[in-house]
Design a protein around this motif. Structure first.
Motif, PDB file in Angstrom:
ATOM      1  N   LEU A   1       0.092   5.111  -7.572  1.00  0.00           N
ATOM      2  CA  LEU A   1      -0.430   3.950  -8.283  1.00  0.00           C
ATOM      3  C   LEU A   1      -1.602   3.341  -7.535  1.00  0.00           C
ATOM      4  O   LEU A   1      -1.699   3.455  -6.309  1.00  0.00           O
ATOM      5  N   ASP A   2      -2.481   2.684  -8.262  1.00  0.00           N
ATOM      6  CA  ASP A   2      -3.514   1.868  -7.647  1.00  0.00           C
ATOM      7  C   ASP A   2      -2.865   0.590  -7.140  1.00  0.00           C
ATOM      8  O   ASP A   2      -2.184  -0.121  -7.896  1.00  0.00           O
ATOM      9  N   TRP A   3      -3.059   0.281  -5.848  1.00  0.00           N
ATOM     10  CA  TRP A   3      -2.308  -0.841  -5.262  1.00  0.00           C
ATOM     11  C   TRP A   3      -2.673  -2.176  -5.893  1.00  0.00           C
ATOM     12  O   TRP A   3      -1.819  -3.063  -6.026  1.00  0.00           O
ATOM     13  N   GLN A   4      -3.922  -2.349  -6.304  1.00  0.00           N
ATOM     14  CA  GLN A   4      -4.316  -3.611  -6.913  1.00  0.00           C
ATOM     15  C   GLN A   4      -3.689  -3.774  -8.294  1.00  0.00           C
ATOM     16  O   GLN A   4      -3.253  -4.874  -8.670  1.00  0.00           O
ATOM     17  N   GLU A   5      -3.644  -2.667  -9.044  1.00  0.00           N
ATOM     18  CA  GLU A   5      -3.004  -2.726 -10.357  1.00  0.00           C
ATOM     19  C   GLU A   5      -1.508  -2.973 -10.214  1.00  0.00           C
ATOM     20  O   GLU A   5      -0.899  -3.712 -10.999  1.00  0.00           O
TER      21      GLU A   5
ATOM     22  N   LYS B   1      -8.418   4.517   3.970  1.00  0.00           N
ATOM     23  CA  LYS B   1      -7.351   4.266   3.002  1.00  0.00           C
ATOM     24  C   LYS B   1      -6.950   2.798   3.019  1.00  0.00           C
ATOM     25  O   LYS B   1      -7.168   2.085   4.016  1.00  0.00           O
ATOM     26  N   PRO B   2      -6.366   2.301   1.914  1.00  0.00           N
ATOM     27  CA  PRO B   2      -5.885   0.910   1.908  1.00  0.00           C
ATOM     28  C   PRO B   2      -4.902   0.678   3.050  1.00  0.00           C
ATOM     29  O   PRO B   2      -4.042   1.505   3.326  1.00  0.00           O
TER      30      PRO B   2
ATOM     31  N   ALA C   1       2.585   1.825  -3.391  1.00  0.00           N
ATOM     32  CA  ALA C   1       1.629   2.309  -4.383  1.00  0.00           C
ATOM     33  C   ALA C   1       1.303   3.781  -4.157  1.00  0.00           C
ATOM     34  O   ALA C   1       1.287   4.587  -5.097  1.00  0.00           O
ATOM     35  N   ALA C   2       1.058   4.155  -2.895  1.00  0.00           N
ATOM     36  CA  ALA C   2       0.712   5.546  -2.582  1.00  0.00           C
ATOM     37  C   ALA C   2       1.866   6.485  -2.905  1.00  0.00           C
ATOM     38  O   ALA C   2       1.658   7.581  -3.457  1.00  0.00           O
TER      39      ALA C   2
ATOM     40  N   PHE D   1       0.838  -1.207   0.000  1.00  0.00           N
ATOM     41  CA  PHE D   1       0.000   0.000   0.000  1.00  0.00           C
ATOM     42  C   PHE D   1       0.872   1.256   0.000  1.00  0.00           C
ATOM     43  O   PHE D   1       0.601   2.218  -0.721  1.00  0.00           O
TER      44      PHE D   1
END
Length: 418
Positions: free
Chosen positions: A97-101, A220-221, A92-93, A89
Motif C-alpha cells: 500500500l501507499d503509506w499516505q493513502e 524509502k519511507p 504499508a510496505a 511505513f
C-alpha cells in the motif's frame, strides 16, 4: 485537521461534586478542583484503526470530559495523529500500500468510529505531517542550546538524541521507582545499546538527518522522521500551553509519557509540569494484550459492520473501570445488548402519575448517584449499576420531565443514547 461531528450533550440541572482522579505518577487518588482542565490525550498511528484497545482509551477520556464539563466547567482538549512513523511505513510496505493513502483511509475510519461511539472530538487535532516545520525548528533549537546531540549511522545519516542530563527530574516519580527502565525502553522501540549514546535511555528526537538536511529526498519511507516523544511535547505546549491532565493507555507511562514530559520540562526551563497523569487499562484478546503488532485485534468498524449498535460497544467498555485490564469476549457484547435493551425499555416506559413508583429510584436520585460514582475516579461500573437500579423493570414514570431527565443524565454523563 478536521475532526468529526460532536454529539449533542444535554445540560443537566444542579452541580457536580469535586472530581477525584488516580494520578499514576504518585500512585494516589487526588482531587482535581481547578476551574479549567487542559487535557492532552495521545492519538493513534493510523493503521489498523480502531481496535477495542483504542476505543477503551478514548471512551475513558471522553467520560472524563463529560464528567468535567457537567456543571459548566471549562475544558480545553488537544490530541495528535502520528501519520509519519516507522510502523505505519512497515505496515504499508508489507501490504503493498501507499503509506499516505493508508494513513488517510485509516484516519477517516477512526473519525467514523469515534463519531459512532459518540466520543467528543478534541478541540485541537494536529498531525505530524502538519507540524514538521515546528518540529524541525524545535529540534534544531535543542541542538543549538546543547540539549541534544547527534550520532553517526552506518548509512551515512545521523540521529539526533535528547540529552537526559538536561532534565534532573527525569524518571524520579514514584510510579517509576524500581522499574526496569532500559527493558521498558527497548520493548517500546528504544535503542539503549546503540554505541555512542551518552545515556542508554536518551530518546530519539529526529531520525535520518543528512548533513544539515533534516528531510532528505529519495530513499524509502522512514529514512527520516521526527521522534514520537518530541511530537507530543511540542504539540501540547503549542496548543495547550500547559497540561493539567496527561492521558493515554497504561502502556504509555514509560517511556512515552515520561519522555515527552521531560522534553516539555527542558523546553520550558522546568516551568511545564503535568499535574495529573491518568492512564487507561489494557484490553486483552486470546490471552494477550490487544495490539497491532500481535494482530489480535477486534475492530470497532467490524463490530459495527456485524450490526452491533455502537451504544452497546460503548457499554462494553464502560462496564470495566477505566484503569482495569480486561479480556474481550463475545459474551460481553451479549450482556451489553441485554442491558441496553432493558435500559431503553425502562427509559421509554409510559408516564402514569397515579402509578406506584416508590420502589424505583427517581430521576433526581439517578442523577445524584451517577454523579457521585463518576466523581470517584470515573467509576463507570458503579454508575451503570445505578442506572440498572433505576431503569431495569421500570414500568412507568411519574412525569414526562422525570423521564426526560433520566434519559438526559445517561446521555450526558455516560454518552449512551436511549
Amino acid at each position: 485537521m478536521e475532526t468529526w461531528l460532536a454529539p449533542q450533550v444535554p445540560e443537566l440541572p444542579g452541580t457536580a461534586p469535586t472530581l477525584q482522579l488516580f494520578d499514576t505518577a504518585t500512585g494516589s487518588l487526588r482531587e482535581y478542583s481547578a476551574d479549567t482542565m487542559r487535557l492532552w490525550v495521545c492519538g493513534i498511528t493510523p493503521y489498523d484503526a480502531t481496535h477495542l484497545g483504542h476505543a477503551n482509551t478514548y471512551v475513558a477520556f471522553d467520560t472524563l470530559c463529560r464528567v468535567w464539563q457537567d456543571g459548566g466547567r471549562a475544558l480545553k482538549t488537544a490530541q495528535n495523529l502520528t501519520d509519519i512513523d516507522d510502523p505505519l511505513f512497515a505496515h504499508a510496505a508489507a501490504n503493498g500500500l501507499d503509506w499516505q493513502e493508508l494513513a488517510a483511509s485509516q484516519t477517516e475510519l477512526f473519525r467514523s468510529d469515534m463519531a459512532a461511539l459518540r466520543v467528543l472530538p478534541p478541540q485541537i487535532w494536529r498531525s505530524v505531517s502538519e507540524t514538521l516545520d515546528q518540529l524541525e525548528e524545535t529540534v534544531r533549537g535543542m541542538e543549538a542550546a546543547g540539549l541534544a546531540y547527534r550520532l553517526d549511522l552506518p548509512d551515512g545519516s545521523q540521529n539526533v538524541y535528547a540529552d537526559l542530563a538536561a532534565d534532573p527530574q527525569f524518571a524520579t516519580c514514584e510510579a517509576l521507582r524500581g522499574a526496569e527502565l532500559i527493558e521498558l525502553f527497548d520493548n517500546h522501540g528504544g535503542d539503549s545499546e546503540l554505541p555512542g549514546k551518552k545515556n542508554p535511555l536518551d530518546p530519539q528526537l529526529w531520525k535520518g538527518v543528512r548533513g544539515d538536511d533534516y528531510r532528505p529526498h529519495g530513499g524509502k519511507p522512514g529514512d527520516w522522521r521526527p521522534g514520537w516523544h518530541i511530537e507530543c511535547a511540542l504539540l501540547a505546549l503549542d496548543h495547550l500551553g500547559r497540561i493539567d491532565v496527561q492521558g493515554g493507555g497504561s502502556d504509555l507511562v514509560f517511556p512515552h509519557h515520561e519522555m515527552s514530559e521531560s522534553h516539555m520540562r527542558v523546553l520550558t526551563a522546568g516551568r511545564s509540569q503535568v499535574q495529573f497523569h491518568v492512564h487507561s487499562g489494557m484490553v486483552g484478546y486470546d490471552g494477550e494484550k490487544m495490539s497491532k503488532s500481535l494482530g489480535n485485534l477486534v475492530l470497532v468498524s467490524q463490530l459495527r459492520a456485524d450490526g452491533i449498535d455502537p451504544n452497546v460497544i460503548r457499554l462494553v467498555l464502560l462496564t470495566h473501570h477505566y484503569r482495569s485490564d480486561w479480556e474481550y469476549g463475545a459474551q460481553l457484547i451479549r450482556e451489553a445488548q441485554r442491558r441496553y435493551s432493558d435500559w431503553r425499555a425502562g427509559a421509554h416506559a409510559p408516564v402514569d402519575a397515579k402509578a406506584d413508583t416508590a420502589s424505583s429510584a427517581t430521576a433526581e436520585q439517578l442523577l445524584a448517584s451517577m454523579r457521585e460514582a463518576l466523581a470517584h475516579d470515573l467509576d463507570t461500573p458503579r454508575a451503570l449499576r445505578v442506572v440498572d437500579d433505576c431503569l431495569r423493570r421500570r414500568t412507568s414514570w411519574e412525569s414526562t420531565a422525570s423521564r426526560a431527565l433520566a434519559i438526559a443524565a445517561v446521555d450526558a454523563l455516560l454518552g449512551v443514547a436511549l
